[in-house]
Design a protein around this motif. Structure first.
Motif, PDB file in Angstrom:
ATOM      1  N   GLU A  88       0.841  -1.194   0.000  1.00  0.00           N
ATOM      2  CA  GLU A  88       0.000   0.000   0.000  1.00  0.00           C
ATOM      3  C   GLU A  88       0.881   1.251   0.000  1.00  0.00           C
ATOM      4  N   ASP A 101      -4.128   1.295  -2.829  1.00  0.00           N
ATOM      5  CA  ASP A 101      -3.665  -0.086  -2.904  1.00  0.00           C
ATOM      6  C   ASP A 101      -2.604  -0.203  -3.987  1.00  0.00           C
ATOM      7  N   LEU A 107      -8.028   4.054  -0.999  1.00  0.00           N
ATOM      8  CA  LEU A 107      -8.525   3.249   0.111  1.00  0.00           C
ATOM      9  C   LEU A 107      -9.100   4.155   1.192  1.00  0.00           C
TER      10      LEU A 107
END
Length: 467
Positions: A88, A101, A107
């Motif tokens: 990430e 991601d 995210l």
């Protein structure tokens, strides 16, 4: 670390629209484990970070963000944190905080609160964190022993049922594991093996679904431990971890987690976490014979004994340190369950005072090391009045006859000792807990008298996140 900036520079020159996109593009090309932050003059006002198999944590305050491999670094500024998973990417700017991601999709993450006892990392009037952490061990033992009896009984049953039990750890944690091995055998009648974490993967062929692996790590981030645990888990083994830090990589890899509950340990040389690890092994071994309550009672009593060992030895050890500060070689000997304490005492001395020291089973002294003993060489004999007393005392006599200066760590005085470090009389299984405390003080005071910083020893790190 030199390759990464060049890769980023090339990516930005080749048209990546932003620094975070450049990081996303190059990360799959990198081999091994890493956690890094990137800044660019071409895309100012941003910090972009990513990780793989190494920790990276973001702190969130009202008007600011922080990023570090350890939440302790920003605990004085905020107690709210977010963690990154492998691959990430995070982008921090004065205006916003974005997570992506590995494919570049945004995210949504929820912050969580750093545990209150982990937000306290002050010296509380002590000159060094190490001394504070040594002196607070009785109190921390009380916290460690407050564990879930049901969970310990379930873990103990898994250990007893397993075809093989392997305990893996590094450094101080490995010496705690060696004590644990004795406890498992003596109390639970269960044989286990302790494998150094850096060597564990070389034994992976013998690990299968009938194996329980107990991984011991203060930080839960030690690279060698993580690598071995991943291999063992892939082979079907059950993973039980004993860790101190919350939210660690090791905890996430484990089927069951036992926390030490002793709060942050800032000093590089482990002290209070070692004692807490011993307490966990004590509770586990007694859980194997359905005596968890008895173990808690014994540990409650030992808290006072540890305080006694600290109070009666601190001033005397200061004088001993002044006397021995110019010595360049120390040897520590013990037998049975106390052998690991000899090794741990030697490790503490090496870590923070830079004195060469070796810890060994007392019976091994005559198999080579005795040739190194000369007039005035300090030999620390851990010699409690238990089943190892007579044999260890005999080995100390062998060293003294060659001119060694004998420092006896015992609850029983002897004419053989040139200097007696008195410890309280306790049950034979609990001597490691009271014997290690004055050895921690000895290492600390020798470091101080030699002008060393015990909190920040040269060339060492608190969490070893490289192989």
């Amino acid at each position: 670390t030199e390759v990464i900036p060049h890769l980023l520079e090339d990516e930005l020159r080749n048209g990546s629209p932003s620094l975070e996109q450049a990081v996303l593009a190059i990360a799959p090309k990198l081999e091994g484990s890493y956690a890094f932050l990137a800044l660019s003059l071409d895309d100012p006002g941003k910090i972009v970070g990513t990780r793989k198999n190494n920790p990276l944590i973001v702190g969130v305050a009202d008007h600011s963000y922080y990023i570090s491999s350890d939440a302790l670094a920003f605990s004085r500024y905020t107690h709210q944190l977010m963690t990154l998973e492998d691959s990430e990417v995070v982008m921090l700017s004065p205006q916003k905080l974005d997570f992506f991601d590995a494919m570049g999709n945004k995210l949504t993450k929820q912050s969580r609160k750093l545990e209150e006892n982990w937000a306290d990392n002050h010296k509380d009037g002590y000159p060094f964190f190490m001394l504070k952490e040594i002196m607070e061990q009785p109190h921390m033992l009380e916290k460690t022993m407050q564990q879930d009896e049901k969970k310990f009984n379930e873990i103990a049953l898994d250990i007893l049922r397993a075809r093989q039990v392997i305990i893996t750890a590094c450094g101080t944690s490995r010496y705690a594991a060696l004590v644990g091995r004795y406890l498992f055998s003596k109390v639970g009648r269960k044989f286990s093996d302790v494998v150094m974490a850096s060597e564990f993967t070389y034994f992976a062929d013998s690990v299968d679904k009938n194996t329980v692996v107990i991984a011991v790590s203060q930080s839960g981030e030690t690279a060698d431990v993580i690598e071995g645990v991943k291999a063992a888990r892939a082979a079907g083994a059950e993973i039980i971890s004993v860790v101190n830090r919350p939210n660690s990589l090791l905890a996430n890899l484990s089927h069951r987690v036992i926390y030490l509950n002793c709060g942050p340990e800032v000093g590089v040389a482990a002290t209070k976490t070692f004692l807490s690890q011993l307490a966990v092994f004590y509770l586990l071994s007694f859980s194997m014979v359905n005596s968890f309550d008895e173990a808690q009672r014994q540990l409650s009593n030992i808290c006072h004994k540890v305080s006694e060992a600290l109070d009666c030895n601190n001033d005397r050890v200061i004088k001993l340190s002044e006397q021995l500060k110019d010595k360049n070689d120390f040897y520590y000997i013990a037998r049975g369950i106390n052998f690991a304490i000899a090794s741990e005492g030697a490790l503490k001395l090496k870590e923070i005072s830079y004195i060469h020291a070796e810890g060994m089973p007392a019976g091994e002294l005559k198999h080579g090391t005795l040739a190194l003993i000369e007039k005035g060489t300090p030999v620390v004999a851990i010699c409690p009045a238990d089943y190892t007393y007579s044999a260890t005392l005999s080995n100390a006599m062998e060293a003294r006859s060659r001119g060694a200066y004998i420092i006896g760590v015992s609850d029983k005085e002897s004419d053989i000792y040139d200097f007696w470090i008195k410890i309280p009389q306790v049950d034979e299984l609990l001597y490691p807990m009271v014997a290690v405390v004055p050895l921690q003080l000895l290492a600390y005071h020798l470091a101080i008298t030699r002008g060393c910083d015990p909190d920040r020893p040269r060339n060492l790190a608190k969490s070893v996140t490289v192989k």
